[in-house]
Design a protein around this motif. Sequence first.
Motif, PDB file in Angstrom:
ATOM      1  N   TYR A   1       0.863  -1.173   0.000  1.00  0.00           N
ATOM      2  CA  TYR A   1       0.000   0.000   0.000  1.00  0.00           C
ATOM      3  C   TYR A   1       0.902   1.227   0.000  1.00  0.00           C
ATOM      4  O   TYR A   1       2.069   1.158   0.389  1.00  0.00           O
ATOM      5  CB  TYR A   1      -0.875   0.038   1.258  1.00  0.00           C
TER       6      TYR A   1
ATOM      7  N   LYS B   1      -5.052   9.523   1.708  1.00  0.00           N
ATOM      8  CA  LYS B   1      -5.451   8.248   2.292  1.00  0.00           C
ATOM      9  C   LYS B   1      -4.499   7.134   1.860  1.00  0.00           C
ATOM     10  O   LYS B   1      -3.741   7.271   0.907  1.00  0.00           O
ATOM     11  CB  LYS B   1      -6.883   7.910   1.907  1.00  0.00           C
TER      12      LYS B   1
ATOM     13  N   PHE C   1       3.797   0.989   2.492  1.00  0.00           N
ATOM     14  CA  PHE C   1       3.578   0.002   3.547  1.00  0.00           C
ATOM     15  C   PHE C   1       3.472  -1.390   2.947  1.00  0.00           C
ATOM     16  O   PHE C   1       2.729  -1.604   1.984  1.00  0.00           O
ATOM     17  CB  PHE C   1       2.287   0.285   4.308  1.00  0.00           C
TER      18      PHE C   1
ATOM     19  N   GLY D   1       3.731  -3.357   8.135  1.00  0.00           N
ATOM     20  CA  GLY D   1       5.055  -2.956   8.554  1.00  0.00           C
ATOM     21  C   GLY D   1       5.092  -1.466   8.875  1.00  0.00           C
ATOM     22  O   GLY D   1       4.090  -0.764   8.681  1.00  0.00           O
ATOM     23  N   PRO D   2       6.244  -0.985   9.332  1.00  0.00           N
ATOM     24  CA  PRO D   2       6.358   0.418   9.738  1.00  0.00           C
ATOM     25  C   PRO D   2       6.435   1.386   8.560  1.00  0.00           C
ATOM     26  O   PRO D   2       6.317   2.589   8.756  1.00  0.00           O
ATOM     27  CB  PRO D   2       7.643   0.438  10.549  1.00  0.00           C
TER      28      PRO D   2
ATOM     29  N   PHE E   1     -12.423  -3.087   9.821  1.00  0.00           N
ATOM     30  CA  PHE E   1     -11.324  -2.934  10.768  1.00  0.00           C
ATOM     31  C   PHE E   1     -11.176  -1.460  11.153  1.00  0.00           C
ATOM     32  O   PHE E   1     -11.610  -0.570  10.420  1.00  0.00           O
ATOM     33  CB  PHE E   1      -9.979  -3.343  10.136  1.00  0.00           C
TER      34      PHE E   1
ATOM     35  N   TYR F   1      -7.727   0.807  12.150  1.00  0.00           N
ATOM     36  CA  TYR F   1      -6.282   0.878  12.332  1.00  0.00           C
ATOM     37  C   TYR F   1      -5.936   2.229  12.952  1.00  0.00           C
ATOM     38  O   TYR F   1      -6.631   3.227  12.739  1.00  0.00           O
ATOM     39  CB  TYR F   1      -5.545   0.773  10.996  1.00  0.00           C
TER      40      TYR F   1
ATOM     41  N   GLN G   1      -2.598   4.991  13.449  1.00  0.00           N
ATOM     42  CA  GLN G   1      -1.257   5.362  12.978  1.00  0.00           C
ATOM     43  C   GLN G   1      -0.752   6.507  13.844  1.00  0.00           C
ATOM     44  O   GLN G   1      -1.243   7.633  13.752  1.00  0.00           O
ATOM     45  CB  GLN G   1      -1.297   5.775  11.512  1.00  0.00           C
TER      46      GLN G   1
ATOM     47  N   ASN H   1       4.706   9.236  12.494  1.00  0.00           N
ATOM     48  CA  ASN H   1       5.929   8.594  11.996  1.00  0.00           C
ATOM     49  C   ASN H   1       6.003   7.111  12.336  1.00  0.00           C
ATOM     50  O   ASN H   1       7.104   6.542  12.416  1.00  0.00           O
ATOM     51  CB  ASN H   1       7.170   9.311  12.521  1.00  0.00           C
ATOM     52  N   LYS H   2       4.864   6.510  12.512  1.00  0.00           N
ATOM     53  CA  LYS H   2       4.818   5.072  12.793  1.00  0.00           C
ATOM     54  C   LYS H   2       3.985   4.358  11.731  1.00  0.00           C
ATOM     55  O   LYS H   2       3.328   4.998  10.909  1.00  0.00           O
ATOM     56  CB  LYS H   2       4.188   4.821  14.173  1.00  0.00           C
ATOM     57  N   GLY H   3       4.004   3.043  11.777  1.00  0.00           N
ATOM     58  CA  GLY H   3       3.205   2.253  10.849  1.00  0.00           C
ATOM     59  C   GLY H   3       1.753   2.152  11.292  1.00  0.00           C
ATOM     60  O   GLY H   3       1.308   2.840  12.201  1.00  0.00           O
ATOM     61  N   LEU H   4       1.033   1.284  10.628  1.00  0.00           N
ATOM     62  CA  LEU H   4      -0.394   1.087  10.892  1.00  0.00           C
ATOM     63  C   LEU H   4      -0.576  -0.103  11.836  1.00  0.00           C
ATOM     64  O   LEU H   4      -0.136  -1.210  11.543  1.00  0.00           O
ATOM     65  CB  LEU H   4      -1.126   0.818   9.576  1.00  0.00           C
TER      66      LEU H   4
ATOM     67  N   LEU I   1      -3.230  -2.564  13.904  1.00  0.00           N
ATOM     68  CA  LEU I   1      -4.597  -3.030  13.931  1.00  0.00           C
ATOM     69  C   LEU I   1      -5.177  -2.841  15.333  1.00  0.00           C
ATOM     70  O   LEU I   1      -4.642  -3.365  16.305  1.00  0.00           O
ATOM     71  CB  LEU I   1      -4.648  -4.506  13.527  1.00  0.00           C
TER      72      LEU I   1
ATOM     73  N   PHE J   1      -7.959   5.047  11.107  1.00  0.00           N
ATOM     74  CA  PHE J   1      -8.505   4.688   9.798  1.00  0.00           C
ATOM     75  C   PHE J   1      -9.536   3.578   9.932  1.00  0.00           C
ATOM     76  O   PHE J   1      -9.250   2.537  10.530  1.00  0.00           O
ATOM     77  CB  PHE J   1      -7.401   4.216   8.853  1.00  0.00           C
TER      78      PHE J   1
ATOM     79  N   ILE K   1     -12.974  -4.581   4.134  1.00  0.00           N
ATOM     80  CA  ILE K   1     -12.203  -5.623   3.456  1.00  0.00           C
ATOM     81  C   ILE K   1     -13.060  -6.309   2.404  1.00  0.00           C
ATOM     82  O   ILE K   1     -14.207  -6.647   2.648  1.00  0.00           O
ATOM     83  CB  ILE K   1     -11.711  -6.682   4.461  1.00  0.00           C
TER      84      ILE K   1
ATOM     85  N   LYS L   1      -8.518  -7.346  -0.174  1.00  0.00           N
ATOM     86  CA  LYS L   1      -8.111  -5.981  -0.476  1.00  0.00           C
ATOM     87  C   LYS L   1      -8.722  -5.070   0.561  1.00  0.00           C
ATOM     88  O   LYS L   1      -9.925  -5.101   0.796  1.00  0.00           O
ATOM     89  CB  LYS L   1      -8.585  -5.599  -1.871  1.00  0.00           C
ATOM     90  N   LEU L   2      -7.885  -4.264   1.203  1.00  0.00           N
ATOM     91  CA  LEU L   2      -8.346  -3.312   2.198  1.00  0.00           C
ATOM     92  C   LEU L   2      -8.592  -1.964   1.542  1.00  0.00           C
ATOM     93  O   LEU L   2      -7.741  -1.452   0.821  1.00  0.00           O
ATOM     94  CB  LEU L   2      -7.290  -3.153   3.295  1.00  0.00           C
TER      95      LEU L   2
ATOM     96  N   PHE M   1      -9.288   1.855   2.559  1.00  0.00           N
ATOM     97  CA  PHE M   1      -9.162   2.742   3.706  1.00  0.00           C
ATOM     98  C   PHE M   1     -10.080   3.951   3.580  1.00  0.00           C
ATOM     99  O   PHE M   1     -10.304   4.481   2.485  1.00  0.00           O
ATOM    100  CB  PHE M   1      -7.722   3.246   3.826  1.00  0.00           C
ATOM    101  N   GLY M   2     -10.591   4.400   4.739  1.00  0.00           N
ATOM    102  CA  GLY M   2     -11.212   5.705   4.786  1.00  0.00           C
ATOM    103  C   GLY M   2     -10.144   6.783   4.775  1.00  0.00           C
ATOM    104  O   GLY M   2      -8.941   6.490   4.776  1.00  0.00           O
ATOM    105  N   THR M   3     -10.591   8.013   4.764  1.00  0.00           N
ATOM    106  CA  THR M   3      -9.660   9.134   4.651  1.00  0.00           C
ATOM    107  C   THR M   3      -8.959   9.462   5.961  1.00  0.00           C
ATOM    108  O   THR M   3      -8.034  10.266   5.986  1.00  0.00           O
ATOM    109  CB  THR M   3     -10.388  10.383   4.152  1.00  0.00           C
TER     110      THR M   3
END
Lengths: 107, 115
Positions: free
Chosen positions: A35, A42, A91, A99-100, B34, B36, B38, B41-44, B46, B90, B94, B102-103, B105-107
């Motif tokens: 992604y 988004k 990602f 992942g980060p 789901f 998520y 964030q 400066n980090k990942g996503l 769950l 977010f 799915i 396939k995910l 995402f919202g805005t």
Amino acid sequence: EPEVTQTPSHQVTQMGQEVILRCVPISNHLYFYWYRQILGQKVEFLVSFYNNEISEKSEIFDDQFSVERPDGSNFTLKIRSTKLEDSAMYFCASERYFGPGTRLLVL
Amino acid sequence: AQSVTQLDSHVSVSEGTPVLLRCNYSSSYSPSLFWYVQHPNKGLQLLLKYTSAATLVKGINGFEAEFKKSETSFHLTKPSAHMSDAAEYFCVVIRNTGTASKLTFGTGTRLQVTL
């Protein structure tokens, strides 16, 4: 808890250069994804990968992009000739786990 | 096609007060949803997931969400906000394609927590 890792964390490249973003998914997972998130926008689906082949790709994932799992552990995203608009956070996901990210900046 | 709409781009609450982050979905069949989070400066990460079992889903860090089919909603709540909850959230729907999911995402909703 197992986690998804990505390298590098940051990459700066010149327009037209090739970049390879690397991901190590969770070892017993079967489905992998890339992604991207352009700054302030988004999160967008790029591609899904299962059984060593692409199962679905978005319209963003054009001929400049490719994915592979060369050695059974790493999962890579290659951008052959980067454009300014490729600048984003990329990602990798191993099933539901992300992942980060790798922050790519194209100059 | 399926999609999610996050009704608020930014929510600000005081520490210790309840949090409500709104999400509405559109799907032609019973969706999996789901949330998520964030952090900067980090990942996503769950937070929680709904997959057609219990409609009230509990997640990590005291968050929960309730799936309401009649309202096509999946709002995220927490009884008492903590400073560490400040992040981007977010809502995700799915689509299972048979071989992969396939995910979409919202805005996103940026949660600000103030003292």
